[in-house]
Scaffold this motif. Structure first.
Motif, PDB file in Angstrom:
ATOM      1  N   ALA A 161      11.758   8.259   7.299  1.00  0.00           N
ATOM      2  CA  ALA A 161      13.181   8.381   7.653  1.00  0.00           C
ATOM      3  C   ALA A 161      14.089   7.765   6.593  1.00  0.00           C
ATOM      4  N   HIS A 162      13.475   7.147   5.591  1.00  0.00           N
ATOM      5  CA  HIS A 162      14.201   6.457   4.519  1.00  0.00           C
ATOM      6  C   HIS A 162      15.217   5.475   5.111  1.00  0.00           C
ATOM      7  N   VAL A 163      14.753   4.671   6.049  1.00  0.00           N
ATOM      8  CA  VAL A 163      15.610   3.693   6.707  1.00  0.00           C
ATOM      9  C   VAL A 163      15.911   2.538   5.751  1.00  0.00           C
ATOM     10  N   ASP A 164      17.170   2.167   5.648  1.00  0.00           N
ATOM     11  CA  ASP A 164      17.574   1.039   4.811  1.00  0.00           C
ATOM     12  C   ASP A 164      18.639   0.251   5.576  1.00  0.00           C
ATOM     13  N   THR A 165      18.223  -0.848   6.211  1.00  0.00           N
ATOM     14  CA  THR A 165      19.143  -1.585   7.066  1.00  0.00           C
ATOM     15  C   THR A 165      20.077  -2.498   6.280  1.00  0.00           C
ATOM     16  N   PHE A 166      19.885  -2.623   4.969  1.00  0.00           N
ATOM     17  CA  PHE A 166      20.789  -3.426   4.161  1.00  0.00           C
ATOM     18  C   PHE A 166      21.896  -2.582   3.539  1.00  0.00           C
ATOM     19  N   GLU A 167      21.699  -1.283   3.521  1.00  0.00           N
ATOM     20  CA  GLU A 167      22.700  -0.386   2.948  1.00  0.00           C
ATOM     21  C   GLU A 167      24.017  -0.522   3.697  1.00  0.00           C
ATOM     22  N   GLY A 168      25.084  -0.782   2.942  1.00  0.00           N
ATOM     23  CA  GLY A 168      26.392  -0.919   3.547  1.00  0.00           C
ATOM     24  C   GLY A 168      26.656  -2.282   4.189  1.00  0.00           C
ATOM     25  N   LYS A 226       0.809  -1.215   0.000  1.00  0.00           N
ATOM     26  CA  LYS A 226       0.000   0.000   0.000  1.00  0.00           C
ATOM     27  C   LYS A 226       0.849   1.274   0.000  1.00  0.00           C
ATOM     28  N   ASN A 227       2.088   1.163   0.466  1.00  0.00           N
ATOM     29  CA  ASN A 227       2.929   2.345   0.641  1.00  0.00           C
ATOM     30  C   ASN A 227       4.071   2.315  -0.372  1.00  0.00           C
ATOM     31  N   ASP A 228       3.941   3.078  -1.439  1.00  0.00           N
ATOM     32  CA  ASP A 228       4.960   3.087  -2.491  1.00  0.00           C
ATOM     33  C   ASP A 228       6.293   3.645  -2.004  1.00  0.00           C
ATOM     34  N   GLY A 229       6.289   4.308  -0.863  1.00  0.00           N
ATOM     35  CA  GLY A 229       7.528   4.817  -0.312  1.00  0.00           C
ATOM     36  C   GLY A 229       8.490   3.734   0.130  1.00  0.00           C
ATOM     37  N   THR A 230       8.003   2.495   0.231  1.00  0.00           N
ATOM     38  CA  THR A 230       8.878   1.379   0.609  1.00  0.00           C
ATOM     39  C   THR A 230       9.692   0.854  -0.565  1.00  0.00           C
ATOM     40  N   VAL A 231       9.397   1.303  -1.771  1.00  0.00           N
ATOM     41  CA  VAL A 231      10.133   0.832  -2.950  1.00  0.00           C
ATOM     42  C   VAL A 231      11.605   1.208  -2.813  1.00  0.00           C
ATOM     43  N   GLY A 232      12.476   0.224  -3.000  1.00  0.00           N
ATOM     44  CA  GLY A 232      13.909   0.449  -2.914  1.00  0.00           C
ATOM     45  C   GLY A 232      14.490   0.340  -1.520  1.00  0.00           C
ATOM     46  N   LEU A 233      13.643   0.061  -0.519  1.00  0.00           N
ATOM     47  CA  LEU A 233      14.113  -0.021   0.857  1.00  0.00           C
ATOM     48  C   LEU A 233      14.210  -1.463   1.339  1.00  0.00           C
ATOM     49  N   ALA A 234      15.087  -1.675   2.299  1.00  0.00           N
ATOM     50  CA  ALA A 234      15.157  -2.925   3.058  1.00  0.00           C
ATOM     51  C   ALA A 234      15.087  -2.542   4.525  1.00  0.00           C
ATOM     52  N   PHE A 235      14.191  -3.173   5.274  1.00  0.00           N
ATOM     53  CA  PHE A 235      14.095  -2.802   6.687  1.00  0.00           C
ATOM     54  C   PHE A 235      13.759  -4.005   7.552  1.00  0.00           C
ATOM     55  N   ASP A 236      14.218  -3.937   8.799  1.00  0.00           N
ATOM     56  CA  ASP A 236      14.060  -5.032   9.749  1.00  0.00           C
ATOM     57  C   ASP A 236      12.746  -4.903  10.508  1.00  0.00           C
ATOM     58  N   VAL A 237      12.210  -6.044  10.901  1.00  0.00           N
ATOM     59  CA  VAL A 237      10.933  -6.078  11.630  1.00  0.00           C
ATOM     60  C   VAL A 237      11.032  -7.097  12.755  1.00  0.00           C
ATOM     61  N   VAL A 238      10.754  -6.666  13.969  1.00  0.00           N
ATOM     62  CA  VAL A 238      10.665  -7.565  15.121  1.00  0.00           C
ATOM     63  C   VAL A 238       9.412  -7.196  15.909  1.00  0.00           C
ATOM     64  N   GLY A 239       9.152  -7.942  16.955  1.00  0.00           N
ATOM     65  CA  GLY A 239       8.013  -7.610  17.789  1.00  0.00           C
ATOM     66  C   GLY A 239       8.189  -6.251  18.440  1.00  0.00           C
ATOM     67  N   GLY A 240       7.093  -5.524  18.606  1.00  0.00           N
ATOM     68  CA  GLY A 240       7.187  -4.189  19.181  1.00  0.00           C
ATOM     69  C   GLY A 240       5.842  -3.622  19.539  1.00  0.00           C
ATOM     70  N   GLU A 241       5.803  -2.309  19.765  1.00  0.00           N
ATOM     71  CA  GLU A 241       4.602  -1.664  20.266  1.00  0.00           C
ATOM     72  C   GLU A 241       4.058  -0.587  19.327  1.00  0.00           C
ATOM     73  N   THR A 242       4.585  -0.485  18.118  1.00  0.00           N
ATOM     74  CA  THR A 242       4.125   0.536  17.178  1.00  0.00           C
ATOM     75  C   THR A 242       3.142  -0.071  16.191  1.00  0.00           C
ATOM     76  N   PRO A 243       1.962   0.496  16.028  1.00  0.00           N
ATOM     77  CA  PRO A 243       1.015  -0.024  15.032  1.00  0.00           C
ATOM     78  C   PRO A 243       1.692  -0.147  13.666  1.00  0.00           C
ATOM     79  N   ILE A 244       1.392  -1.228  12.955  1.00  0.00           N
ATOM     80  CA  ILE A 244       2.145  -1.569  11.751  1.00  0.00           C
ATOM     81  C   ILE A 244       2.106  -0.466  10.701  1.00  0.00           C
ATOM     82  N   GLN A 245       0.952   0.114  10.455  1.00  0.00           N
ATOM     83  CA  GLN A 245       0.888   1.184   9.455  1.00  0.00           C
ATOM     84  C   GLN A 245       1.820   2.326   9.829  1.00  0.00           C
TER      85      GLN A 245
END
Length: 249
Positions: free
Chosen positions: A240-247, A212-231
Motif C-alpha cells: 500500500a506504500h504506507v508512509d505515516t511520516f509523510e506530511g 528482508k523486504n527492500d520495499g520498506t526502503v524510503g518508508l516510515a510506518f507505525d507499529v503497535v500490538g495487533g493480530e496480523t503476522p509480522i511478515q
C-alpha cells in the motif's frame, strides 16, 4: 548472512534484535557506551564496540562503521528521555551524526527505530486516522515527554529532508508504547491508533522483516500490538506504500 551494526546495543529493543539476528546466523556488532556491559553483549552473541555516540564526531563514527563493515546499520540508541540535554545530544544530534557517518563509510542500508506520533504539531492537526482516544493519548505523550518527541522529530525530519545528499536506503520504524512481554509474532502496522502496546521482541522482529523486504526502503510506518503476522503486516505496508511520516514534518 549479512553483517549488522547496531547503535545503542545495550537497549532493550537492541538486545531483542541481537538475539534474533544471531539466531539467524547474522554477524552483529553492537555500539555501547558503558564498558561494564561488554560481557552482557558478548553473551548475546554480538561483538561489542565501546564508543560514546555523544563524544564521537562523524569521522570517528564512520571509522567504526568501516571497521565493522556492515551491510546494514540500525539505530536503536537513546538517552532514556530523563535528561533533556542528553536527549538532544543522543536522540537528535547523535542520530544525525550516524546518518552522515554511514554516508562517509559508504553504507547505504539504514533502519532507525523512532516512535509513533512523531510529527510537527505546529504544522498539522492530528493524523486523519486518529480516533478520539488516539488524540487524547497523543496529547498526553507530548505533555509528558515532549523533549524526547521533538528530538525524534528533528532526527527523522533530517533523515527525510537531507537524504537527497546522503542517498541512504532508509526505513523509519515507529513503534508505539513498548512492553517487555514475550512477542506474539503479530502486530498492527501502517496507519494505526495509539492504544495498544507492542512488545520489544515484536518490534525487533519488524526491524528484521524490514531488512528482508527492500520495499520498506524510503518508508516510515507505525507499529503497535495487533493480530496480523509480522511478515504479512510489513508486506501490506509495502504493497500500500504506507508512509505515516509523510506530511507530518
Amino acid at each position: 548472512m549479512p553483517t549488522t551494526l547496531i547503535f545503542g546495543g545495550s537497549g532493550k529493543v537492541a538486545r531483542q534484535l541481537t538475539r534474533q539476528l544471531v539466531a539467524q546466523s547474522h554477524t552483529v556488532h553492537s555500539i555501547i557506551r558503558n564498558p561494564t556491559q561488554v560481557s552482557e553483549i558478548q553473551s548475546l552473541g554480538a561483538k561489542p564496540v565501546v564508543q560514546s555516540i555523544e563524544e564521537s564526531n562523524v569521522s570517528q563514527l564512520a571509522s567504526t562503521i568501516k571497521q565493522c563493515n556492515p551491510e546494514i546499520v540500525v539505530w536503536s540508541a537513546g538517552a532514556g528521555g530523563g535528561n533533556p540535554e542528553r536527549t538532544k545530544t543522543v536522540d537528535q544530534e547523535g542520530a544525525i551524526k550516524s546518518f552522515d557517518a554511514c554516508t562517509e563509510a559508504g553504507v547505504k542500508r539504514y533502519i532507525i527505530v523512532s516512535a509513533v506520533d512523531v510529527r510537527d504539531r505546529n504544522k498539522n492537526s492530528y493524523p486523519e486516522w486518529y480516533d478520539e482516544e488516539s488524540k487524547k493519548r497523543s496529547d498526553s505523550v507530548w505533555d509528558r515527554i515532549g523533549v524526547y518527541m521533538e528530538a525524534k522529530l528533528q532526527a527523522d525530519r533530517n533523515l527525510r529532508i537531507q537524504n537527497g545528499q546522503r542517498e541512504l536506503h532508509y526505513t523509519i520504524v515507529r513503534p508505539g508504547g513498548l512492553s517487555n512481554e514475550p512477542g506474539t509474532g503479530k502486530v498492527a502496522a501502517g496507519k494505526v491508533g495509539l492504544g495498544t502496546m507492542v512488545s520489544r521482541e515484536d518490534v525487533a522482529t519488524v526491524v528484521i522483516e524490514c531488512m528482508k523486504n527492500d520495499g520498506t526502503v524510503g518508508l516510515a510506518f507505525d507499529v503497535v500490538g495487533g493480530e496480523t503476522p509480522i511478515q504479512q503486516a510489513v508486506k501490506e505496508v509495502v504493497d500500500a506504500h504506507v508512509d505515516t511520516f509523510e506530511g507530518q514534518y
